[in-house]
Write a protein that holds these residues in place. Sequence first.
Motif, mmCIF file in Angstrom:
data_model
loop_
_atom_site.group_PDB
_atom_site.id
_atom_site.type_symbol
_atom_site.label_atom_id
_atom_site.label_comp_id
_atom_site.label_asym_id
_atom_site.label_seq_id
_atom_site.Cartn_x
_atom_site.Cartn_y
_atom_site.Cartn_z
ATOM 1 N N VAL A 33 8.645 78.563 102.356
ATOM 2 C CA VAL A 33 8.578 79.915 101.786
ATOM 3 C C VAL A 33 9.161 79.911 100.375
ATOM 4 O O VAL A 33 8.617 80.532 99.453
ATOM 5 C CB VAL A 33 9.328 80.916 102.685
ATOM 6 N N ALA A 34 10.259 79.192 100.197
ATOM 7 C CA ALA A 34 10.895 79.111 98.871
ATOM 8 C C ALA A 34 9.975 78.438 97.860
ATOM 9 O O ALA A 34 9.935 78.822 96.687
ATOM 10 C CB ALA A 34 12.217 78.356 98.969
ATOM 11 N N LYS A 54 -1.522 92.996 98.385
ATOM 12 C CA LYS A 54 -0.280 92.234 98.217
ATOM 13 C C LYS A 54 -0.163 91.233 99.361
ATOM 14 O O LYS A 54 -0.373 91.584 100.522
ATOM 15 C CB LYS A 54 0.923 93.170 98.233
ATOM 16 N N TYR A 55 0.184 90.003 99.036
ATOM 17 C CA TYR A 55 0.290 88.933 100.024
ATOM 18 C C TYR A 55 1.766 88.689 100.376
ATOM 19 O O TYR A 55 2.533 88.227 99.527
ATOM 20 C CB TYR A 55 -0.293 87.635 99.464
ATOM 21 N N PRO A 56 2.179 88.942 101.619
ATOM 22 C CA PRO A 56 3.550 88.631 102.040
ATOM 23 C C PRO A 56 3.616 87.333 102.853
ATOM 24 O O PRO A 56 2.629 86.921 103.485
ATOM 25 C CB PRO A 56 3.925 89.832 102.907
ATOM 26 N N SER A 82 8.419 88.360 102.189
ATOM 27 C CA SER A 82 8.447 88.393 100.725
ATOM 28 C C SER A 82 7.029 88.418 100.170
ATOM 29 O O SER A 82 6.202 87.574 100.531
ATOM 30 C CB SER A 82 9.172 87.153 100.181
ATOM 31 N N ASP A 83 6.744 89.379 99.294
ATOM 32 C CA ASP A 83 5.454 89.366 98.601
ATOM 33 C C ASP A 83 5.437 88.200 97.620
ATOM 34 O O ASP A 83 6.413 87.964 96.895
ATOM 35 C CB ASP A 83 5.242 90.672 97.838
ATOM 36 N N PHE A 84 4.319 87.461 97.594
ATOM 37 C CA PHE A 84 4.269 86.306 96.701
ATOM 38 C C PHE A 84 3.031 86.263 95.808
ATOM 39 O O PHE A 84 2.935 85.406 94.922
ATOM 40 C CB PHE A 84 4.346 84.997 97.500
ATOM 41 N N ALA A 85 2.066 87.181 96.023
ATOM 42 C CA ALA A 85 0.848 87.160 95.210
ATOM 43 C C ALA A 85 0.106 88.473 95.398
ATOM 44 O O ALA A 85 0.407 89.260 96.308
ATOM 45 C CB ALA A 85 -0.051 85.983 95.606
#
Length: 256
Positions: free
Chosen positions: A236-237, A217-219, A109-112
């Motif tokens: 992760v959540a 993109k940070y995954p 998941s990309d987060f940042a």
Amino acid sequence: MRRHGKAAALLLAVALAAGAAGCAAPDGGSGAGKTLTVFAAASLKAPFTALAREFEASHPGTRVALSFAGSADLATQLSQGAPADVFASADRKNMAKVADAALVEGAPSDFASNVLTIAVPPANPANIGSFADLARPGTRLVVCAAQVPCGAAAATIAGRAGVALKPVSEESAVTDVLGKVTSGEADAGLVYVTDVKAAGDKVKGIAFPESAYAVNKYPIAGVSASRNKELAAAFVALVTGSEGQKILADAGFGRP
């Protein structure tokens, strides 16, 4: 604990052993007595340190062990069997390497997101004012190595801008680039905007429009071999949830 002497020490050892034994089986999500190991890109040090403390507070008895390094180094460590529960990369390329090798759970998941900026000493002795200035003869420029996300971004920007960079040093982590600027070993370094923000008055940041050519993109993903999968999923959540996004935004990261 020390006041109770050997009996208490023995009790603690038994408790730790029980926790370690618990790591050998699927966890129930409580995390009591367990250590969650998180491999994270060096540029994530400040927000992930805060997130780790947040996670420990909401999961009493769990310790989060953070390992920061260049994303390429961390991906290599995972491929060589290094024990970890979560991997957060500064780019999709290195995450794809471990995902293709089935070393992470499901789709990352990309987060940042993050972009580069120029870091110079506060007095800016080389009078750097633009990306093109980095190519001036005699400028002591330090960048990340090409296999590191910040180095790949620098190469992309230089290529699209038509600027031939000639760094005096290429580092394996963005924090090492920043260290050479803050120590006065470099006139300028290409780092993330978040690194300059975290460094405070130790460096001066110089934004440049060409940075838009390479937005990283940070995954993030749980590690397939993790023995703490429920805890890994919970971490992760946290990172991808509202609390994590606020901490990342406060550190200067962009939306994923």
